[in-house]
Every structure is written in C-alpha cells, then in structure tokens.
Design a protein around this motif. Structure first.
Motif, PDB file in Angstrom:
ATOM      1  N   ALA A  31      37.207  14.243   5.346  1.00 55.10           N
ATOM      2  CA  ALA A  31      36.820  12.615   4.326  1.00 55.10           C
ATOM      3  C   ALA A  31      37.894  12.274   2.811  1.00 55.10           C
ATOM      4  CB  ALA A  31      35.294  13.244   3.250  1.00 55.10           C
ATOM      5  N   ALA A  32      37.955  13.464   2.302  1.00 56.57           N
ATOM      6  CA  ALA A  32      39.066  13.616   1.417  1.00 56.57           C
ATOM      7  C   ALA A  32      40.351  12.543   2.103  1.00 56.57           C
ATOM      8  CB  ALA A  32      39.552  14.802   1.181  1.00 56.57           C
ATOM      9  N   THR A 289      25.079  15.233   2.938  1.00 60.18           N
ATOM     10  CA  THR A 289      24.484  13.507   2.261  1.00 60.18           C
ATOM     11  C   THR A 289      26.329  13.441   2.054  1.00 60.18           C
ATOM     12  OG1 THR A 289      24.595  14.929  -0.013  1.00 60.18           O
ATOM     13  CG2 THR A 289      22.979  15.063   1.049  1.00 60.18           C
ATOM     14  N   LEU A 290      26.170  12.032   2.292  1.00 64.23           N
ATOM     15  CA  LEU A 290      27.045  11.310   1.979  1.00 64.23           C
ATOM     16  C   LEU A 290      26.921   9.963   1.559  1.00 64.23           C
ATOM     17  CD1 LEU A 290      28.242  10.530   5.781  1.00 64.23           C
ATOM     18  CD2 LEU A 290      29.730  12.501   4.019  1.00 64.23           C
ATOM     19  N   GLU A 301      22.167   8.684  -8.221  1.00 61.71           N
ATOM     20  CA  GLU A 301      22.927   9.723  -7.869  1.00 61.71           C
ATOM     21  C   GLU A 301      22.717  11.163  -7.652  1.00 61.71           C
ATOM     22  OE1 GLU A 301      25.942   8.998  -9.770  1.00 61.71           O
ATOM     23  OE2 GLU A 301      25.229   7.177 -10.116  1.00 61.71           O
ATOM     24  N   PRO A 302      23.856  11.288  -6.650  1.00 63.01           N
ATOM     25  CA  PRO A 302      23.946  13.092  -6.326  1.00 63.01           C
ATOM     26  C   PRO A 302      23.084  14.488  -6.811  1.00 63.01           C
ATOM     27  CG  PRO A 302      25.915  12.028  -5.990  1.00 63.01           C
ATOM     28  CD  PRO A 302      24.942  10.715  -6.961  1.00 63.01           C
ATOM     29  N   ALA A 303      24.016  13.822  -7.669  1.00 63.99           N
ATOM     30  CA  ALA A 303      22.964  15.224  -8.905  1.00 63.99           C
ATOM     31  C   ALA A 303      21.190  15.236  -9.247  1.00 63.99           C
ATOM     32  CB  ALA A 303      23.763  15.506 -10.318  1.00 63.99           C
ATOM     33  N   ARG A 316      29.690  14.540   0.074  1.00 64.11           N
ATOM     34  CA  ARG A 316      30.943  14.188   0.136  1.00 64.11           C
ATOM     35  C   ARG A 316      30.284  12.471  -0.697  1.00 64.11           C
ATOM     36  NH1 ARG A 316      32.506  15.521   6.246  1.00 64.11           N
ATOM     37  NH2 ARG A 316      32.152  18.317   5.746  1.00 64.11           N
ATOM     38  N   THR A 317      31.484  12.623  -1.614  1.00 64.54           N
ATOM     39  CA  THR A 317      31.869  10.573  -1.886  1.00 64.54           C
ATOM     40  C   THR A 317      32.902  10.324  -1.292  1.00 64.54           C
ATOM     41  OG1 THR A 317      30.992  11.058  -4.078  1.00 64.54           O
ATOM     42  CG2 THR A 317      31.949   9.253  -3.961  1.00 64.54           C
TER      43      THR A 317
END
Length: 344
Positions: A31-32, A289-290, A301-303, A316-317
């Motif tokens: 992903a990065a 999760t993406l 938000e992921p948090a 992963r963003t």
C-alpha cells in the motif's frame, strides 16, 4: 510469515510476471508504494465471464466467479450504488494467486432476484448479512476470507462479528460499519448531517420517486461526490449502471436508508440479529481496514473504530486521490490487503 502465506505470495508474484508480460495488469505492490497521483481510469476493462446462479435463502443469486474451484475462497461484497465491477480488476489478480473469488450481486442488483413476490424488499443490514450466509451455505463453503466496501463492508463486518467461524480474515473499507437504529436516532453535528443529504431525501416520497425516475443520474452523482478525484469514464459507469435496472433496486435501496432512521420496519425474523448488532460486538478475526485519502462519502475516522478489532489488526490509508469505491480505484492495494490478511 506462515508457509501458506509465503506460497500465496509466490503464486501472486508468478501471476504478476505473467500479467506484465501480457500487458494486462500492473501488478500488486504494498500500500505504501501506491502512486501519488489520482487513479485514472484507462479504457474500460473487460467485464466478468458468464454469471453463475444459485438459490440461496430468499434469492436466486447471480454471481461472478474467478480462480480455481479448489482454491481458498474469497467473498467480495459490493455496495450502493455500485455493483460487482467494483472488483473487476481485483478478481483476476486474486484468481491468479490461486484464490477462488466469489462476487455476488446483492439483493436488488443485477441479475439477482427474489424467489417470491411475497418476500419484503428489505434492505436492513441483517437481511443482507443473512443473504451472505445463505450464499455460502448454498455453495457449501464453510470458511472464507471476506472483504467489502460500503454496504458490502458492513455485511462483511457483520459476518466477522456474528459468524466468526465462517470467516478466516476480514478486509473492510472504512472500517467498522455495524450500525443500529438506536444509534442512528442520535443527531450528528450539522456538517456531518449534511453529508447524509440523500438519506433524508430518501425518507420522503418525493425522494423515492426521484430515485426511481433518475436512478442513473443519482448514482453517477454519488460516484462523483464520493470519489471526487476518480476520473472514471462514461463506459465504466454504464457498465455498472446496468445493475440498477433490477426491478427491486429502488425498493431495496429506499428501505435500507429508511430503516436506518427507524422510518421503515424490519422483519421480525431478523430481530435477534439486530439485537446482537445493536451491542456493537467486537471483531476478533484477523482484519485489515482500508481508507482512501480522498473519500468524499460519510465515513468514520480510523481512530474511532480501531478498538472494535480485538484480534490481529492493521489499518492502511491508501494515498493518491483514492475515494470511496476503493477496490475499483486502487485494486492492487485492495488485493494486497486480502493476501496479507490471509497470512496473518
């Protein structure tokens, strides 16, 4: 890394080499390493081969299948207003890595049909989850990797939470999406409510009639708002828009959003499932999760949801102007997440 994961990666690399030689895909990268420019849609990719059909629960489900029949199963679930083509570029990569890829049309989409006129055209979350379980049962699949986006991500999360023995791993775009009517009764701050404008529109008869009359225009607007940097072309949209011609599409879509607000009744047979979901159960199976960095649709938000995953977990963003329809906009990153969670 497990031996199974290493084997999967070697198969994946062999597929990428073959595909590159044929000029069909650009392969999978972490992903990065995704590009830093928005994902541009080239000439529309070929669609799936002939669909298969199976009777499952309330439905005759039409679905695409790719990969070896004896491969490790992967269930990919689409959302609204999208269709199985969210995974048109994901499926060949996973199939080439040895997975059996299964992509059903949800109730109200494509060639999937209700078996009887008497069945309510119900879009509540529990109904879609039971559809997915019935689909696995009909294909005699005991355990699968499950992944999804939008409505499909919610269904995938429900399967992982309530039927964990059936799920080897989870990939969920926008994280933990299980909801409840009780939680949805609480008002949000004005800016957050604004993002749900179509939900309030659908609460009215004007909205139902408007969606029925302008289904394709409406869906295209949602695509544009939810993925503001995705440069899809007319042919790409038209390929998916055929799925909205399903005779039950409008009824299922409107019921889904009205049910969320408590404006439409669910079915009593799903009350126990909804009771369990209203407790917001944690998910213990391995999960990735993406999120796209340019998601224009309402999303947490992921948090806010990280603690809902009690097993091995990673977020992963995906960068590069990736919007809400992440599997179609960043298929390599999505497929990589499926392979990686299989190796957790």
């Amino acid at each position: 890394m497990s031996a199974t994961s290493e084997l999967g990666r070697r198969q994946l690399l062999r597929h990428i080499g073959t595909a590159l030689a044929a000029g069909t895909v650009t392969g999978i990268v972490p992903a990065a390493a995704q590009g830093t420019t928005p994902s541009a849609s080239p000439e529309p990719r070929a669609s799936f081969g002939p669909l298969k059909r199976v009777r499952a629960g309330d439905l005759e489900v039409a679905y695409a299948e790719a990969g070896p029949a004896d491969g490790k199963p992967v269930l990919l679930l689409h959302g609204w207003p999208y269709d199985i083509h969210s995974y048109v570029d994901v499926a060949p990569v996973l199939a080439g890595a040895g997975y059996r890829v299964l992509i059903p049309y949800l109730r109200g989409y494509g060639a999937t049909r209700f078996l009887t006129d008497a069945t309510p055209r119900n879009g509540q979350q529990a109904a879609l989850a039971h559809d997915a379980v019935a689909f696995l049962d009909a294909l005699k699949i005991e355990r699968t990797l499950v992944a999804g986006c939008d409505w499909g991500a919610r269904t995938a999360c429900i399967l992982a939470a309530l039927w964990p023995a059936r799920c080897k791993g989870l990939v969920s775009v926008s994280g933990y999406l299980i909801g409840s009517q009780q939680a949805n009764a609480m008002p949000l701050p004005p800016k957050a409510e604004l993002q749900w404008w179509y939900q309030f529109y659908f609460a009215t008869e004007r909205g139902r009639e408007g969606y029925a009359r302008y289904t394709r225009d409406f869906a295209r607007l949602i695509w544009e708002l939810a993925s503001p940097q995705w440069r899809f072309d007319d042919a790409t949209f038209a390929r998916s828009a055929l799925a909205f011609d399903n005779p039950d599409h409008v009824a299922v879509s409107i019921h889904n959003y009205r049910w969320r607000l408590g404006l439409a009744q669910g079915e009593a047979r799903f009350d126990e499932t909804e009771r369990k979901l209203a407790a917001f159960p944690t998910i213990a199976i391995p999960t990735i999760t993406l999120e796209g960095d340019a998601n224009g649709a309402p999303h947490p938000e992921p948090a806010a949801y990280a603690r809902k995953f009690s097993g091995r977990y990673e977020h992963r963003t995906i960068t590069g102007g990736i919007g809400h329809n992440l599997p179609q906009e960043a298929p390599r990153a999505f497929a990589q997440a499926v392979v990686d969670v299989d190796g957790f």
